[in-house]
Design a protein around this motif. Structure first.
Motif, PDB file in Angstrom:
ATOM      1  N   ILE A   1      -4.022  -3.862  -4.410  1.00 26.88           N
ATOM      2  CA  ILE A   1      -3.634  -4.215  -3.041  1.00 26.88           C
ATOM      3  C   ILE A   1      -4.460  -5.397  -2.542  1.00 26.88           C
ATOM      4  CG2 ILE A   1      -3.636  -3.396  -0.655  1.00 26.88           C
ATOM      5  CD1 ILE A   1      -2.979  -0.608  -1.737  1.00 26.88           C
ATOM      6  N   GLY A   2      -5.753  -5.389  -2.836  1.00 28.07           N
ATOM      7  CA  GLY A   2      -6.585  -6.530  -2.450  1.00 28.07           C
ATOM      8  C   GLY A   2      -6.128  -7.810  -3.129  1.00 28.07           C
ATOM      9  N   LEU A   3      -5.799  -7.709  -4.434  1.00 32.09           N
ATOM     10  CA  LEU A   3      -5.308  -8.876  -5.161  1.00 32.09           C
ATOM     11  C   LEU A   3      -3.966  -9.333  -4.597  1.00 32.09           C
ATOM     12  CD1 LEU A   3      -5.763 -10.800  -7.553  1.00 32.09           C
ATOM     13  CD2 LEU A   3      -4.552  -9.157  -9.002  1.00 32.09           C
TER      14      LEU A   3
ATOM     15  N   THR B   1       1.101   9.213  -5.706  1.00 26.34           N
ATOM     16  CA  THR B   1       1.394  10.618  -5.399  1.00 26.34           C
ATOM     17  C   THR B   1       2.370  11.206  -6.406  1.00 26.34           C
ATOM     18  OG1 THR B   1       1.033  10.172  -3.044  1.00 26.34           O
ATOM     19  CG2 THR B   1       2.259  12.168  -3.614  1.00 26.34           C
ATOM     20  N   VAL B   2       3.437  10.479  -6.696  1.00 26.96           N
ATOM     21  CA  VAL B   2       4.426  10.976  -7.662  1.00 26.96           C
ATOM     22  C   VAL B   2       3.797  11.114  -9.045  1.00 26.96           C
ATOM     23  CG1 VAL B   2       6.599  10.418  -8.823  1.00 26.96           C
ATOM     24  CG2 VAL B   2       6.371  10.051  -6.360  1.00 26.96           C
ATOM     25  N   PHE B   3       3.018  10.107  -9.451  1.00 25.81           N
ATOM     26  CA  PHE B   3       2.417  10.157 -10.770  1.00 25.81           C
ATOM     27  C   PHE B   3       1.425  11.317 -10.887  1.00 25.81           C
ATOM     28  CE2 PHE B   3      -0.942   9.172 -13.787  1.00 25.81           C
ATOM     29  CZ  PHE B   3      -0.223   8.838 -14.924  1.00 25.81           C
ATOM     30  N   MET B   4       0.587  11.512  -9.848  1.00 28.70           N
ATOM     31  CA  MET B   4      -0.405  12.579  -9.917  1.00 28.70           C
ATOM     32  C   MET B   4       0.271  13.945  -9.891  1.00 28.70           C
ATOM     33  SD  MET B   4      -3.145  11.062 -10.400  1.00 28.70           S
ATOM     34  CE  MET B   4      -4.028  12.618 -10.504  1.00 28.70           C
ATOM     35  N   THR B   5       1.371  14.064  -9.155  1.00 28.87           N
ATOM     36  CA  THR B   5       2.107  15.326  -9.168  1.00 28.87           C
ATOM     37  C   THR B   5       2.654  15.609 -10.554  1.00 28.87           C
ATOM     38  OG1 THR B   5       2.692  15.016  -6.837  1.00 28.87           O
ATOM     39  CG2 THR B   5       4.008  16.588  -8.106  1.00 28.87           C
ATOM     40  N   ALA B   6       3.240  14.571 -11.168  1.00 25.21           N
ATOM     41  CA  ALA B   6       3.776  14.746 -12.524  1.00 25.21           C
ATOM     42  C   ALA B   6       2.653  14.998 -13.524  1.00 25.21           C
ATOM     43  CB  ALA B   6       4.571  13.511 -12.928  1.00 25.21           C
ATOM     44  N   PHE B   7       1.534  14.286 -13.352  1.00 25.55           N
ATOM     45  CA  PHE B   7       0.415  14.477 -14.262  1.00 25.55           C
ATOM     46  C   PHE B   7      -0.153  15.886 -14.146  1.00 25.55           C
ATOM     47  CE2 PHE B   7      -4.216  14.420 -14.913  1.00 25.55           C
ATOM     48  CZ  PHE B   7      -4.289  13.968 -16.219  1.00 25.55           C
ATOM     49  N   SER B   8      -0.304  16.369 -12.905  1.00 26.63           N
ATOM     50  CA  SER B   8      -0.828  17.716 -12.699  1.00 26.63           C
ATOM     51  C   SER B   8       0.096  18.771 -13.294  1.00 26.63           C
ATOM     52  CB  SER B   8      -1.029  17.961 -11.203  1.00 26.63           C
ATOM     53  OG  SER B   8      -1.524  19.260 -10.963  1.00 26.63           O
ATOM     54  N   ALA B   9       1.406  18.594 -13.100  1.00 25.64           N
ATOM     55  CA  ALA B   9       2.363  19.550 -13.652  1.00 25.64           C
ATOM     56  C   ALA B   9       2.349  19.526 -15.173  1.00 25.64           C
ATOM     57  CB  ALA B   9       3.768  19.233 -13.125  1.00 25.64           C
TER      58      ALA B   9
ATOM     59  N   ALA C   1       0.829  -1.207   0.000  1.00 23.85           N
ATOM     60  CA  ALA C   1       0.000   0.000   0.000  1.00 23.85           C
ATOM     61  C   ALA C   1       0.866   1.259   0.000  1.00 23.85           C
ATOM     62  CB  ALA C   1      -0.937  -0.012   1.206  1.00 23.85           C
ATOM     63  N   VAL C   2       1.950   1.240   0.806  1.00 27.36           N
ATOM     64  CA  VAL C   2       2.842   2.402   0.839  1.00 27.36           C
ATOM     65  C   VAL C   2       3.468   2.636  -0.528  1.00 27.36           C
ATOM     66  CG1 VAL C   2       5.030   3.241   1.794  1.00 27.36           C
ATOM     67  CG2 VAL C   2       3.318   2.245   3.307  1.00 27.36           C
ATOM     68  N   VAL C   3       3.909   1.554  -1.183  1.00 27.66           N
ATOM     69  CA  VAL C   3       4.514   1.690  -2.505  1.00 27.66           C
ATOM     70  C   VAL C   3       3.521   2.288  -3.493  1.00 27.66           C
ATOM     71  CG1 VAL C   3       5.442   0.391  -4.465  1.00 27.66           C
ATOM     72  CG2 VAL C   3       6.191  -0.144  -2.143  1.00 27.66           C
ATOM     73  N   PHE C   4       2.276   1.813  -3.472  1.00 25.37           N
ATOM     74  CA  PHE C   4       1.279   2.328  -4.404  1.00 25.37           C
ATOM     75  C   PHE C   4       0.905   3.768  -4.071  1.00 25.37           C
ATOM     76  CE2 PHE C   4       0.664  -2.011  -5.805  1.00 25.37           C
ATOM     77  CZ  PHE C   4       0.344  -1.845  -7.143  1.00 25.37           C
ATOM     78  N   ILE C   5       0.851   4.099  -2.789  1.00 23.82           N
ATOM     79  CA  ILE C   5       0.539   5.487  -2.424  1.00 23.82           C
ATOM     80  C   ILE C   5       1.636   6.419  -2.906  1.00 23.82           C
ATOM     81  CG2 ILE C   5       0.313   7.053  -0.455  1.00 23.82           C
ATOM     82  CD1 ILE C   5      -1.133   4.798   1.026  1.00 23.82           C
ATOM     83  N   VAL C   6       2.885   6.024  -2.702  1.00 23.45           N
ATOM     84  CA  VAL C   6       4.001   6.851  -3.164  1.00 23.45           C
ATOM     85  C   VAL C   6       3.974   6.979  -4.680  1.00 23.45           C
ATOM     86  CG1 VAL C   6       6.515   6.993  -3.314  1.00 23.45           C
ATOM     87  CG2 VAL C   6       5.434   6.341  -1.165  1.00 23.45           C
ATOM     88  N   PHE C   7       3.751   5.836  -5.361  1.00 26.46           N
ATOM     89  CA  PHE C   7       3.709   5.876  -6.821  1.00 26.46           C
ATOM     90  C   PHE C   7       2.571   6.763  -7.315  1.00 26.46           C
ATOM     91  CE2 PHE C   7       1.801   4.186 -10.728  1.00 26.46           C
ATOM     92  CZ  PHE C   7       2.865   4.341 -11.605  1.00 26.46           C
TER      93      PHE C   7
ATOM     94  N   HIS D   1     -10.317  13.087 -11.623  1.00 28.95           N
ATOM     95  CA  HIS D   1     -10.762  11.896 -12.345  1.00 28.95           C
ATOM     96  C   HIS D   1      -9.641  10.864 -12.417  1.00 28.95           C
ATOM     97  CE1 HIS D   1     -12.752   9.380 -15.301  1.00 28.95           C
ATOM     98  NE2 HIS D   1     -11.675   9.467 -16.078  1.00 28.95           N
ATOM     99  N   MET D   2      -8.448  11.349 -12.768  1.00 34.30           N
ATOM    100  CA  MET D   2      -7.306  10.430 -12.840  1.00 34.30           C
ATOM    101  C   MET D   2      -6.988   9.855 -11.462  1.00 34.30           C
ATOM    102  SD  MET D   2      -5.126   8.998 -14.836  1.00 34.30           S
ATOM    103  CE  MET D   2      -5.247  10.000 -16.331  1.00 34.30           C
ATOM    104  N   LEU D   3      -7.099  10.679 -10.423  1.00 33.56           N
ATOM    105  CA  LEU D   3      -6.831  10.211  -9.071  1.00 33.56           C
ATOM    106  C   LEU D   3      -7.830   9.141  -8.652  1.00 33.56           C
ATOM    107  CD1 LEU D   3      -5.229  10.446  -6.445  1.00 33.56           C
ATOM    108  CD2 LEU D   3      -6.784  12.290  -5.752  1.00 33.56           C
ATOM    109  N   SER D   4      -9.108   9.346  -8.984  1.00 34.41           N
ATOM    110  CA  SER D   4     -10.122   8.350  -8.624  1.00 34.41           C
ATOM    111  C   SER D   4      -9.855   7.026  -9.331  1.00 34.41           C
ATOM    112  CB  SER D   4     -11.518   8.874  -8.969  1.00 34.41           C
ATOM    113  OG  SER D   4     -11.637   9.111 -10.360  1.00 34.41           O
ATOM    114  N   VAL D   5      -9.414   7.120 -10.601  1.00 38.08           N
ATOM    115  CA  VAL D   5      -9.081   5.894 -11.332  1.00 38.08           C
ATOM    116  C   VAL D   5      -7.927   5.166 -10.651  1.00 38.08           C
ATOM    117  CG1 VAL D   5      -8.187   4.990 -13.518  1.00 38.08           C
ATOM    118  CG2 VAL D   5      -9.974   6.746 -13.528  1.00 38.08           C
ATOM    119  N   PHE D   6      -6.917   5.928 -10.266  1.00 38.10           N
ATOM    120  CA  PHE D   6      -5.761   5.313  -9.623  1.00 38.10           C
ATOM    121  C   PHE D   6      -6.112   4.743  -8.261  1.00 38.10           C
ATOM    122  CE2 PHE D   6      -2.943   6.835 -12.831  1.00 38.10           C
ATOM    123  CZ  PHE D   6      -1.794   6.071 -12.700  1.00 38.10           C
TER     124      PHE D   6
END
Length: 486
Positions: free
Chosen positions: A184-186, A27-35, A19-25, A171-176
Motif C-alpha cells: 500500500i505504501g508503494l 481476510t479471504v486468504f487467511m480464512t481459506a488458510f485457516s480452514a 487498502a480495502v482490496v488488500f484487506i478483503v484479499f 504468523h501468516m497473518l503478520s507476514v501478510f
C-alpha cells in the motif's frame, strides 16, 4: 475549512481502495488458510485414530508400561484416552500441558457417543478452552465408539491442542500485514508520482485560463495535451469566442440604442432651446416646436417600450400555452387586423384566409400573435404603393401552422434581406423616411422563437414581400387531457 485538491483526493481514495482490496484479499486468504490448516490437522488426527484402532483396542487396554505413544503425545500436546461403556479409564496418556483437572474438564464437555448404528462413527468437537501462564489454549476432540473382544463397548478419544494452528495463522497473518502495508505504501508513492505527472497538463491549462483575457488574441494554445484536455481547451476557446461575440453584440446594441436615443433627444433639446429663447413670444415658433417635441417623445417612448420588451423576452421564459387559437379565433383576429389596416390605408385591397382542420389550435397566445402581426402589417403598409393589396393567410401544414403576411409592395433588396432581423438594422428606405427603430422584426423573431416557431421572409425587389411564420399546434384532445390531469 479548506477542501482537498482533486489530486490529493484521488490519491487518498485510490490508496483507501487499494487498502480495502488488500484487506478483503487478506481476510479471504487467511480464512481459506485457516480452514485448510484445520482440515490437514484433522486428517493427521484421523490417521492417529486409524493407527490406534489398527493396533487393537484390547491390546491398548492391556498396556501398562510406557510406549511409543508417550513420545507422540509429548510432541503433539495431545491426550489419548480409552474408556469402557461405563466410563472407566482403560488406557490414558497425555502431554504435560494437560493436567488431571483439565483432562477431566475436557471429558465432562465432550458429547456422548451416540448409540446405534452411528456408534462407531468419528465425532468432532471443541469441548474446552482455557488460559494459563503460557497463553490461551483450545482443544479439538476426536471420539469414536469401539467394541472389545469380550463383546463390551467403549470410547477411544484423542484430545489435541490447536495452538500450532493458531500460531501458524498468526504468523501468516503478520507476514501478510507487513506485505500489505509495504505494498500500500508503494502503491501510494507510485500514485503520487503518476498523479503529479498526470495533472501537470491540467495545471498548465488552468494557469493559462487564469491569464486569458476576453479578447480574440487571448486564447489557449497548449500543445501535446492529452485528448481529453485538448478537447477541453478547444471547448474553452469556443466558449471564449461566444463570450466575445456576446460582448461585441452587447456593445453594438448599446451603441445602436444610444444612437437611436440621441437623435430624438437632440431634436427635443433643439426645439426646447427655441422655445426658451423665442417661443413664448412667437406662436409661429412654439406651435411646431411643441408638436415636434411631442412626436419625438412618443418615438422615444415607443423605442423604450421595444427595448423593455426585448429585455423581458431574454430574461423571462414565457408560460406554456393553454388555449391557443383555433380556426374561429384566427378568423376573428384577421378581421380585426384588416379593419384596423383599412382605416389607415383605405386604398389597399386586404384579404384574409384561414384553413385549419377542426380541433387544431395554434400554440401561441392571441395577444402575442397580434403584436407580431401588427408590426408586420405596419411594415407592409408603409412599403406598399397606393392601390396595392395585402393578404393575411393561415394554413395547416402537418404538425405546424403557417401564417403569412403578403403584399405587392416595393420588396426588399437582396443585400438587405439577410439583415432584416438584426437589432437596429434599417434599410435605405427606412433610414430615408426616418420611420422605424429597427427593432420590430427583431422582437417578432424573438417572440416567435419563444413559442418554438420560426419566421422567415421571401421578397423580390419591386414584386412584393411575404413574411411566413411557422408555429406548432395544440390538439383539442391534448388540451382536454391536460385539463383533466390538473
Amino acid at each position: 475549512m479548506s477542501r482537498r485538491s482533486t489530486q490529493a483526493s484521488l490519491l487518498r481514495w485510490s490508496t483507501c481502495w487499494c487498502a480495502v482490496v488488500f484487506i478483503v484479499f487478506t481476510t479471504v486468504f487467511m480464512t481459506a488458510f485457516s480452514a485448510a490448516s484445520l482440515n490437514s490437522y484433522k486428517r493427521v488426527m484421523e490417521l492417529e485414530m486409524a493407527t490406534l484402532l489398527g493396533q487393537g483396542v484390547d491390546q491398548l487396554a492391556q498396556q501398562t508400561v510406557t510406549t511409543s505413544w508417550d513420545r507422540y503425545v509429548a510432541v503433539t500436546d495431545s491426550v489419548i484416552r480409552l474408556t469402557d461403556n461405563e466410563g472407566n479409564v482403560l488406557f490414558q496418556i497425555n502431554s504435560p500441558v494437560f493436567s488431571s483437572d483439565i483432562v477431566q474438564q475436557i471429558v465432562n464437555r465432550v458429547p456422548a457417543q451416540p448409540q446405534g448404528q452411528d456408534f462407531s462413527k468419528p465425532e468432532w468437537s471443541y469441548p474446552y478452552k482455557w488460559r494459563d501462564a503460557s497463553g490461551f489454549h483450545r482443544v479439538i476432540a476426536l471420539t469414536e465408539g469401539v467394541h472389545f473382544e469380550n463383546g463390551a463397548s467403549g470410547v477411544l478419544a484423542i484430545y489435541s491442542l490447536t495452538d500450532p494452528l493458531r500460531q501458524d495463522t498468526f504468523h501468516m497473518l503478520s507476514v501478510f500485514v507487513i506485505m500489505d502495508v509495504a505494498v500500500i505504501g508503494l502503491f501510494a508513492s507510485g500514485m503520487y508520482v503518476l498523479l503529479r505527472r498526470g495533472f501537470q497538463p491540467l495545471q498548465r491549462l488552468m494557469a493559462g485560463i487564469q491569464q486569458v483575457e476576453w479578447r480574440r488574441a487571448g486564447r489557449l494554445r497548449f500543445d501535446r495535451l492529452p485528448p481529453e484536455l485538448a478537447s477541453l481547451q478547444q471547448s474553452l476557446n469556443q466558449l471564449l469566442d461566444r463570450i466575445d461575440d456576446a460582448v461585441e453584440e452587447q456593445r453594438r446594441f448599446m451603441a445602436d440604442a444610444s444612437h437611436e436615443l440621441r437623435t430624438p433627444l437632440a431634436i427635443v433639446a433643439g426645439h426646447a432651446n427655441l422655445l426658451r429663447r423665442w417661443g413664448h413670444q412667437n406662436a409661429r415658433v412654439w406651435e411646431p416646436a411643441v408638436r415636434n417635441i411631442v412626436l419625438e417623445v412618443e418615438r422615444l417612448q415607443k423605442l423604450v417600450d421595444q427595448l423593455l420588451t426585448m429585455s423581458r423576452l431574454e430574461e423571462q421564459k414565457l408560460p406554456p400555452v393553454t388555449e391557443g387559437l383555433d380556426q374561429r379565433g384566427l378568423e376573428e383576429l384577421f378581421v380585426r387586423l384588416g379593419e384596423d389596416a383599412s382605416v389607415l390605408r383605405p386604398d389597399l385591397d386586404i384579404e384574409a384566409h384561414v384553413h385549419l382542420t377542426p380541433g387544431t389550435r395554434v400554440a401561441i397566445e392571441q395577444d402575442r400573435l397580434r403584436q407580431v402581426l401588427v408590426g408586420l402589417i405596419d411594415n407592409a403598409m408603409r412599403h406598399t404603393k397606393e392601390g396595392g393589396w395585402l393578404e393575411l393567410a393561415a394554413r395547416e401544414e402537418g404538425p405546424m401552422v403557417r401564417i403569412s403576411v403578403s403584399d405587392d409592395g416595393e420588396g426588399i433588396p437582396a443585400d438587405v434581406l439577410p439583415h432584416i432581423f438584426e437589432r437596429f438594422y434599417r434599410g435605405d428606405a427606412a433610414r430615408a423616411t426616418g420611420k422605424g427603430s429597427g427593432l420590430g422584426l427583431a422582437i417578432s423573431k424573438q417572440l416567435i422563437e419563444a413559442y418554438q416557431g420560426k419566421i422567415y421572409v421571401r421578397s423580390r425587389e419591386g414584386r412584393g414581400t411575404t413574411v411566413m411564420i411557422l408555429l406548432p399546434t395544440l390538439r383539442t384532445m391534448h388540451i382536454n387531457g391536460e385539463k383533466s390531469g390538473e
